[in-house]
Design a protein around this motif. Sequence first.
Motif, PDB file in Angstrom:
ATOM      1  N   PHE A 145       0.813  -1.219   0.000  1.00 45.95           N
ATOM      2  CA  PHE A 145       0.000   0.000   0.000  1.00 45.95           C
ATOM      3  C   PHE A 145       0.845   1.267   0.000  1.00 45.95           C
ATOM      4  CE2 PHE A 145      -3.128  -3.080   1.354  1.00 45.95           C
ATOM      5  CZ  PHE A 145      -4.254  -2.658   0.679  1.00 45.95           C
ATOM      6  N   ASP A 146       2.137   1.138  -0.275  1.00 49.05           N
ATOM      7  CA  ASP A 146       3.045   2.274  -0.202  1.00 49.05           C
ATOM      8  C   ASP A 146       3.186   3.021  -1.524  1.00 49.05           C
ATOM      9  OD1 ASP A 146       3.417   1.693   2.454  1.00 49.05           O
ATOM     10  OD2 ASP A 146       5.323   0.680   2.169  1.00 49.05           O
ATOM     11  N   ASN A 147       2.058   3.264  -2.173  1.00 52.49           N
ATOM     12  CA  ASN A 147       2.034   4.088  -3.379  1.00 52.49           C
ATOM     13  C   ASN A 147       0.655   4.733  -3.492  1.00 52.49           C
ATOM     14  OD1 ASN A 147       0.298   2.422  -5.355  1.00 52.49           O
ATOM     15  ND2 ASN A 147       1.814   0.928  -4.656  1.00 52.49           N
ATOM     16  N   ASP A 148       0.581   5.807  -4.244  1.00 49.63           N
ATOM     17  CA  ASP A 148      -0.664   6.570  -4.354  1.00 49.63           C
ATOM     18  C   ASP A 148      -1.837   5.732  -4.846  1.00 49.63           C
ATOM     19  OD1 ASP A 148       0.669   8.850  -3.511  1.00 49.63           O
ATOM     20  OD2 ASP A 148       1.032   9.568  -5.556  1.00 49.63           O
ATOM     21  N   THR A 149      -1.592   4.906  -5.851  1.00 52.68           N
ATOM     22  CA  THR A 149      -2.668   4.143  -6.462  1.00 52.68           C
ATOM     23  C   THR A 149      -3.249   3.127  -5.482  1.00 52.68           C
ATOM     24  OG1 THR A 149      -1.569   4.432  -8.580  1.00 52.68           O
ATOM     25  CG2 THR A 149      -3.284   2.777  -8.482  1.00 52.68           C
TER      26      THR A 149
END
Length: 143
Positions: A9-13
């Motif tokens: 979950f370590d990205n914007d999307t």
Amino acid sequence: MGTWDTGPFDNDTAADFANALDDAEPEAREALIRGVLVRTIDATGYLTEAEEAVAAAALIAAQCPEGDPVDTRYGPETPMPLFPSDLRALADEALARIVGDEDGLASNWVDPEDWKQWRAILTRLRTVLAPPPPSIALFDVQT
């Protein structure tokens, strides 16, 4: 891709996907997860939903024996429903597509160490998602 670390979950999307799951009715969450996995498996060309598929796989793996809990800092804040076992195979197949896509997410990592860590996370997810070996019923032998 706005990425700040290598976690699912370590990205914007993926963080936006977590928000969509939080906003969805509880009974619609499974359909959102199933949809992103199936679209990733069936995609031709660029895997446009790969980040969401990795996040979905992490949520499914969290419910498996030996699965790691999802970090709620960026993951969904609301509890996920108990997912049916068939999602494990879909998640694994989607991850296999993502890992095998040399021009997709794998090509986005500038730092080779980040790429190795990200790849290790996907390998760990696939290991957890792998179905348990079938148990063979032993015959009850009476003497």
